[in-house]
Design an enzyme around this catalytic site. Structure first.
Site, PDB file in Angstrom:
ATOM      1  N   ARG A 172       1.148  -1.199   0.679  1.00 50.64           N
ATOM      2  CA  ARG A 172       0.022   0.214  -0.076  1.00 50.64           C
ATOM      3  C   ARG A 172       0.709   1.243   0.216  1.00 50.64           C
ATOM      4  O   ARG A 172       0.675   1.929  -0.692  1.00 50.64           O
ATOM      5  CB  ARG A 172      -0.840  -0.027   1.227  1.00 50.64           C
ATOM      6  N   SER A 187      -5.828  -3.053   9.291  1.00 47.52           N
ATOM      7  CA  SER A 187      -3.931  -3.390   9.358  1.00 47.52           C
ATOM      8  C   SER A 187      -3.751  -2.938  10.657  1.00 47.52           C
ATOM      9  O   SER A 187      -3.377  -3.630  12.076  1.00 47.52           O
ATOM     10  CB  SER A 187      -3.744  -2.529   8.533  1.00 47.52           C
TER      11      SER A 187
END
Lengths: 431, 431
Positions: A172, A187
């Site tokens: 990401r 996350s």
């Protein structure tokens, strides 16, 4: 093995605003961890999630699938209750340092698995590593034994917790898919759930020095994470806090340790103390101590005592001199008046450029680099008075640091509105 | 070298609905070709383009940047005018085979650089390779010399034309980012512009057997490509054609060559003839022959003569027997009535599963595999009459082919509406 799904079908489903099933998400995270799904496929999926969002059930499934991708710690053998804190990151955010020993001084366990800094926000481990001898890596046995004896542990998270998240986070970072609520929430929460804490307090920051600028989005993220934690059996509360102005006066590594020790000694900047106390009360309430007198624990030295034991347990010398910079440069007030603005992000970038942070995961940091503020918004200043001091071991860095900071603070006439975006603590989100 | 842009900034800009500048797109395509931008970054960009679209200027810049990533052919040395055709692909689409020699028989050059099939649509080179001896690869000298002498060349496009497109196309295929107008249009037009043709006729297909289902989206794609070609100095026209029903009666490789030869001999199915003539008229008009009598060229054998010379020039024997399958299976009409529906995509998938197509780029194809239709929508059939014949060298494949085809055709009572989605040629788009 025969794969039950085709990843391209799943990408197309999310691309076309579809909802992925539990089985699909579980398979996808597992297949990505195994390397069966390629990074380029996962990054297309991440962008589709970024742009089209995820349903509540999908975020839940994604989080639990990332937990299931690795080990899950189990504190059932501890005699103490566990309670932890996570901050979404900000400029001058050293709160973990005074907070963990403060909370642990009440007889609870704080298993604080931390990371290193990347970009303009600092890393807790980088800060503590400025203490001579202190080490971030503990064996599982050392970790459990210190939790039982000292209560507070701040150490590096192993790669075995939620490895899918580690892989996806790195992806990401290079594909422009960081600032997405489903991806941030899953996350953070996958790591915290895998870590095994019974209670968790989230410090969700918004404003110029945070990942998220908008308080409304910060609140949405906080609500999502509180729900994820609660659903996974972790008692979770979030505070929504203002990160438009640097926290405290120190931005860097060694200087942030110094400021943390001041707080533990009963002093320190008002905002750092306020946030430390508020988070400590939440963590202790979740661990069964709703009436803990946290101010007293700072005043009477019991928090400081736990800090010293925590540093010693990890090889550090709490009395050793902290590193000092080879070069300093002072910036003074160009006029007299009131400091009305001090924008967190440019100061964070400035400290980073001075050497306090790293551009790549493998870079070292300078422990003595950073910025010390001598005035905060609302303070009256006189022309020529020091506003802040920049420190570095490499004086070629001053120029680029100043470029970042230029225009990020403002001195106005007395009575000018102070631009800090309001109170430090702006909301409390519970299940 | 110092890179002028950060790819993550560009991804974020497109992600946030921004418009990329000419310089940014030019750099991005070049950096991707050089390998400086990683596949995972480009796939996040492709998904952001897929979901947020591109402005007209961005599509233009992307196309020209992909042209600039490789060689560009130059036909200035030819004594003949060049005119080419590109189809977006369909089921039973063998039109290039009769079309190229038909057009070339009027003294113009048709430099048809083609590809192989992937998925349910066939590849022109795979079809021609069923002719014993015929070879798809020519040296640049052979290519130019055959264009000058025969006029028609159908051969493999080298990897040197628009290599950025080759790289991006392979990525889109595995990341669910194929069906995007900016990405399809720039992919097709970059190759055609690099190929150097002076004129181009596009056969943009919509319907179940095409990449795009919706005629309105097909029209948008056609308009975008006509604009791109015209802007780049290529005289470009598009026909919007219906791909809901297989084209002709043959779907496969050798059987499609056989059907093409029938057309060149003045026979063949009405739809194949209609589309061949329409495209030939457009190509010839753009090359300065608006009144060419294309029907006569089929009737008097001049197109067939050019076909034979084209096959011989590339090592093939136009009189050699074509491969025959080891196994065939006939499917008969379950009842009497009128065939009211024959859905292109399932028949394409069926032929693919019989061995006519490939699942991976490196797989071989079976030249004798495929499907021969014995009835088309609107035909009256009686119970027990053959509807279609499936051919393959591997009889284990019949079952999965039939699974695909099942339910894709329908026999109704006389007077039931025929479901073909209307006329074959539904629009003509010019600059």
């Amino acid at each position: 093995m025969v794969e039950p799904f085709d990843v391209v079908d799943l990408i197309r489903a999310k691309r076309d605003h579809g909802t992925l099933s539990s089985a699909q998400i579980g398979w996808m995270v597992d297949a990505y961890t195994r390397g069966y799904i390629a990074d380029e496929q996962m990054s297309a999926m991440a962008m589709a999630i970024f742009l089209n969002g995820m349903e509540r059930t999908e975020i839940h499934d994604l989080t639990l699938a990332m937990v299931a991708s690795g080990e899950r710690l189990d504190f059932a053998g501890l005699t103490k209750k566990t309670t932890d804190k996570h901050s979404t990151g900000g400029v001058g955010d050293k709160i973990t340092l005074p907070l963990a020993p403060l909370v642990a001084s009440f007889g609870v366990a704080v298993p604080q698995l931390s990371g290193r800094g990347l970009g303009h926000t600092g890393g807790t481990l980088d800060k503590l590593e400025s203490i001579p001898g202190w080490r971030a890596s503990l064996t599982p046995e050392e970790f459990f034994s210190q939790l039982e004896s000292v209560g507070a542990v701040i150490c590096a998270a192993g790669a075995k917790l939620a490895p899918a998240d580690g892989k996806l986070y790195a992806l990401r970072d290079i594909t422009g898919t960081v600032e997405s609520i489903p991806l941030i929430a899953s996350s953070i929460m996958s790591k915290k759930i895998a870590e095994g804490t019974a209670a968790l307090v989230l410090d969700v920051k918004f404003g110029s020095g945070a990942f998220l600028q908008d308080p409304a989005i910060g609140r949405q993220l906080a609500e999502t994470m509180v729900r994820l934690g609660t659903d996974a059996g972790v008692a979770t509360v979030a505070l929504l806090t203002n990160m438009n102005v640097p926290l405290g006066l120190a931005i860097g590594n060694a200087n942030e340790v110094r400021e943390s020790v001041e707080v533990l000694a009963g002093g320190g900047p008002a905002d750092v103390v306020e946030l430390t106390l508020a988070l400590a009360r939440e963590m202790l309430a979740l661990a069964g101590h709703p009436d803990a007198d946290v101010e007293k624990a700072l005043a009477n030295g019991s928090a400081m005592d736990t800090w010293r034991r925590m540093i010693v347990a990890q090889g550090g010398d709490p009395d050793a001199a902290l590193p000092t910079p080879q070069h300093t440069q002072v910036v003074t007030a160009p006029r007299s008046g009131v400091l009305v603005r001090q924008d967190a992000r440019p100061f964070g970038i400035g400290a980073w450029r001075l050497g306090a942070g790293r551009a790549r995961q493998e870079d070292p940091v300078q422990h003595a680099a950073g910025i010390d503020l001598h005035a905060k918004p609302g303070d009256t200043v006189t022309a020529g008075q020091p506003l802040f001091t920049m420190s570095t071991d490499d004086d070629a860095r001053f120029e680029r640091a100043l470029e970042a900071i230029e225009g990020s603070y403002e001195i106005g006439d007395a009575g000018t509105a102070i631009q800090t975006g309001g109170a430090l603590i702006q909301g409390r989100i519970t299940a």
